[in-house]
Design an enzyme around this catalytic site. Structure first.
Site, PDB file in Angstrom:
ATOM      1  N   LYS A 224       0.828  -1.195   0.000  1.00  0.00           N
ATOM      2  CA  LYS A 224       0.000   0.000   0.000  1.00  0.00           C
ATOM      3  C   LYS A 224       0.878   1.268   0.000  1.00  0.00           C
ATOM      4  O   LYS A 224       0.666   2.200  -0.786  1.00  0.00           O
ATOM      5  CB  LYS A 224      -0.889  -0.029   1.253  1.00  0.00           C
ATOM      6  CG  LYS A 224      -1.978   0.992   1.256  1.00  0.00           C
ATOM      7  CD  LYS A 224      -2.918   0.706   2.433  1.00  0.00           C
ATOM      8  CE  LYS A 224      -3.878   1.826   2.654  1.00  0.00           C
ATOM      9  NZ  LYS A 224      -4.640   1.662   3.887  1.00  0.00           N
ATOM     10  N   CYS A 382      34.751  19.090  33.124  1.00  0.00           N
ATOM     11  CA  CYS A 382      34.701  20.533  32.889  1.00  0.00           C
ATOM     12  C   CYS A 382      34.206  21.262  34.145  1.00  0.00           C
ATOM     13  O   CYS A 382      34.968  21.381  35.099  1.00  0.00           O
ATOM     14  CB  CYS A 382      33.875  20.826  31.651  1.00  0.00           C
ATOM     15  SG  CYS A 382      34.401  22.378  30.883  1.00  0.00           S
ATOM     16  N   HIS A 508      36.436  17.782  27.548  1.00  0.00           N
ATOM     17  CA  HIS A 508      35.237  16.941  27.435  1.00  0.00           C
ATOM     18  C   HIS A 508      35.591  15.589  26.801  1.00  0.00           C
ATOM     19  O   HIS A 508      35.456  15.423  25.590  1.00  0.00           O
ATOM     20  CB  HIS A 508      34.180  17.638  26.585  1.00  0.00           C
ATOM     21  CG  HIS A 508      33.540  18.785  27.274  1.00  0.00           C
ATOM     22  ND1 HIS A 508      32.367  18.667  27.980  1.00  0.00           N
ATOM     23  CD2 HIS A 508      33.924  20.073  27.391  1.00  0.00           C
ATOM     24  CE1 HIS A 508      32.056  19.840  28.502  1.00  0.00           C
ATOM     25  NE2 HIS A 508      32.979  20.709  28.149  1.00  0.00           N
ATOM     26  N   GLU A 510      34.017  12.901  26.809  1.00  0.00           N
ATOM     27  CA  GLU A 510      32.847  12.198  26.267  1.00  0.00           C
ATOM     28  C   GLU A 510      32.659  12.454  24.781  1.00  0.00           C
ATOM     29  O   GLU A 510      31.953  11.695  24.105  1.00  0.00           O
ATOM     30  CB  GLU A 510      31.579  12.593  27.041  1.00  0.00           C
ATOM     31  CG  GLU A 510      31.028  14.005  26.779  1.00  0.00           C
ATOM     32  CD  GLU A 510      31.696  15.119  27.590  1.00  0.00           C
ATOM     33  OE1 GLU A 510      32.812  14.907  28.099  1.00  0.00           O
ATOM     34  OE2 GLU A 510      31.101  16.218  27.691  1.00  0.00           O
TER      35      GLU A 510
HETATM   36  N1  GLN Z   1      31.095  27.103  32.909  1.00  0.00           N
HETATM   37  C1  GLN Z   1      32.412  26.578  32.904  1.00  0.00           C
HETATM   38  C2  GLN Z   1      33.340  27.363  32.009  1.00  0.00           C
HETATM   39  O1  GLN Z   1      32.902  28.023  31.104  1.00  0.00           O
HETATM   40  C3  GLN Z   1      32.426  25.104  32.520  1.00  0.00           C
HETATM   41  C4  GLN Z   1      31.943  24.849  31.137  1.00  0.00           C
HETATM   42  C5  GLN Z   1      31.594  23.406  30.878  1.00  0.00           C
HETATM   43  O2  GLN Z   1      31.352  22.636  31.798  1.00  0.00           O
HETATM   44  N2  GLN Z   1      31.519  23.037  29.617  1.00  0.00           N
HETATM   45  O3  GLN Z   1      34.530  27.310  32.198  1.00  0.00           O
END
Ligand code: GLN
Length: 549
Positions: A224, A382, A508, A510
């Site tokens: 269909k 961070c 970061h 991750e």
């Molecule tokens: N606010 C913090 C800074 O600008 C950490 C930023 C974050 O965790 N990505 O340094």
């Protein structure tokens, strides 16, 4: 010259175009083709960097420092490749380029219009990645839903490209929803018919229709859809709900999405997809032997997408450890000195998430203190690392007013301070410390053991930094700066050798975890949580607490 696949979406948003695009890319890559994916987003922001996670989920950062849509994270995790600024284009960026060119006089004498000037700029960017010999196939995901006013120029650009390029060099896949009406006990194809009609009215006819559905598509339903949407029967693909997104490539392989795509694109390969590593990962993911519980301390917890890359990194690291990682979301705003033990009860590890602004930071600091004092594995990312530094300053170094100048601009103990070059920054968009930077790791540190090397590169997105004026005090009190930027000496990793696992990173990690290359800190953090769970159970019961039965 590369071939181009376009993926559009109909009926509703959130159907998982990114996952379908990434799954097809994975299958083609597994057959030996060189594939990349890009996303075109119809909003007017230059990039999602200025949006809050509630609006847009996580902001994914590429090696070259582009702040991008979180779908680029899926592309990287599935394909194990790096994407770049070129892989994410917004309406805002298109208009900015055209308007800048107009000011430079590039169109002198002409009226600048959506067609052809905006559509030409869209087409230029759609073709850009395919110009080098680097890719055989470029998949372009068009954000939004067909029928939206703002996605019209993108669909028009696809129409023009289909007309301009050889027939076998383009392919359009339309992803739709086949809703199940419980009262009628029926799957309904009408919304799909309408959505395909709408796309056709805009001048683009799909070659393949991928149907998201909770129930199996019967042969009659497939017929269909094929008949009324005017595609070949084999080009109606069922995308059933999957247990995990990592199963979708295999579901798409079963439906022959790759074979049908290659047929239209006239790609001949006898090679079957090589997916043994992928399947091995999937097996470990689906049949774990252990389980740990990790507390994710953050403030955007109502929205799963806000910490997407962190959650996916735990899936990769968990599978590597044959361990199911159960994530408990804990709102930092509600953690206090008096309830912290109760809030963190039962955890085998604590992750303090990235973030901005003062909301919830005191709760994060209290949680770090608990983890530090109780030997609970701790991982700070961070802002999480900055909170660990503040906690240590306040409670170990005795600097009661220690803070970040982000939250308290007048603190007399600015252990986290704005970088020199950030002082002059006034514009918000794209002005953080962004993208990949090198980091040199101290020999014999925990970070060294984790990474197995002393030289790494990781991605950043922040403005504030550890204040090196305090570094000697920290090190004298037992906290080690085990990773530093070789050029600027900025602290990238802190750790506590006296603790079973206490690591904070300014970057970061991750953002670089993939199915094939799980991020090492996540892998070791899960391992530490497993050890913690086992130790805990030894004192409680003879059964292994972390072991699944
Ligand atoms: N606010 C913090 C800074 O600008 C950490 C930023 C974050 O965790 N990505 O340094």
């Amino acid at each position: 010259m590369a071939k181009y696949i376009f993926v559009t979406g109909g009926v509703t948003s959130s159907l998982g175009k990114g996952i379908i695009a990434a799954s097809l890319a994975k299958l083609l890559q597994a057959r030996g083709l060189k594939v990349t994916i890009q996303k075109f987003d119809p909003y007017i922001n230059i990039d999602p960097g200025t949006m809050n996670p509630y609006e847009h989920g996580e902001c994914f950062v590429t090696e070259d420092g582009a702040e991008t849509d979180l779908d680029l994270g899926h592309y990287e995790r599935f394909l194990n490749i790096f994407t770049s600024q070129a892989n994410n284009v917004t309406t805002g960026r298109i208009y900015q380029t055209v308007i800048n060119k107009e000011r430079e006089g590039a169109y002198l004498g002409k009226t600048v219009q959506v067609v052809p000037h905006i559509t030409d700029e869209i087409k230029r960017r759609m073709l850009q990645l395919g110009k080098s010999a680097e890719f055989d196939i470029v998949i372009t995901e068009i954000g939004g839903t067909v029928g939206d006013i703002e996605s019209l120029p993108f669909v028009e650009a696809v129409r023009q490209l289909q007309w301009e390029l050889p027939e076998e060099d383009t392919l359009v896949i339309h992803l739709t929803l086949i809703p199940y009406l419980r009262a009628a006990k029926e799957l309904k194809t009408k919304p799909t018919q309408h959505s395909v009609k709408m796309l056709s009215q805009e001048g683009v006819h799909p070659d393949i229709i991928v149907c998201r559905t909770e129930k199996e598509l019967t042969p009659e339903l497939r017929r269909k859809i094929a008949l009324f949407c005017n595609v070949k029967l084999e080009a109606v693909i069922e995308a059933a709900d999957a247990q995990t997104i990592y199963e979708v490539p295999l579901l798409m392989m079963r439906e022959k999405l790759d074979v049908i795509s290659m047929r239209k694109l006239n790609i001949v390969t006898t090679k079957e997809p090589e997916l043994s590593k992928w399947k091995e990962f999937l097996d470990k993911l689906k049949y774990p032997k252990y389980r740990v519980t990790i507390g994710l301390i953050g403030k955007y917890l109502e929205l799963q997408d806000a910490y997407k890359s962190i959650l996916e990194s735990f899936i990769h690291a968990g599978a590597m450890n044959e361990c199911q990682v159960q994530i408990i979301n804990i709102h930092s705003e509600f953690i206090t000195d008096t309830n912290v033990a109760e809030k963190l009860n039962g955890l085998d590890g604590l992750l303090v998430a990235p973030g901005f602004g003062h909301r919830g930071v005191e709760g994060k600091i209290v949680a770090v203190k608990y983890a530090r004092e109780n030997g609970l594995p701790f991982f700070g990312i961070c802002l999480g690392m900055q909170m660990a530094a503040i906690e240590f300053a306040r409670n170990v170094l005795g600097l009661k007013n220690a803070h970040s100048t982000e939250m308290d601009p007048h603190t007399n103990e600015p252990v986290i301070d704005l970088m020199e070059e950030q002082n002059a920054v006034t514009l918000k968009g794209g002005t953080m410390r962004l993208g990949s930077y090198p980091c040199v790791i101290k020999e014999n540190s925990l970070a060294h053991k984790i990474y197995g090397t002393t030289s790494i590169n990781e991605r950043h997105r922040h403005r504030w930094e550890f204040n090196n004026k305090y570094l000697a005090d920290y090190e004298n009190a037992g906290m080690v700066a085990s990773g530093k930027n070789p050029g600027t000496n900025l602290v990238e990793i802190i750790e506590l050798p006296s603790h079973p696992f206490f690591v904070g990173v300014q970057y970061h990690p991750e953002l670089k975890s993939t199915v094939e290359n799980p991020q090492p800190i996540f892998v070791h953090f899960v391992k530490a949580a497993k050890a913690y769970a086992e130790k805990k159970s030894e004192t409680k019961s003879p059964l292994l607490h972390g072991e699944l039965n």
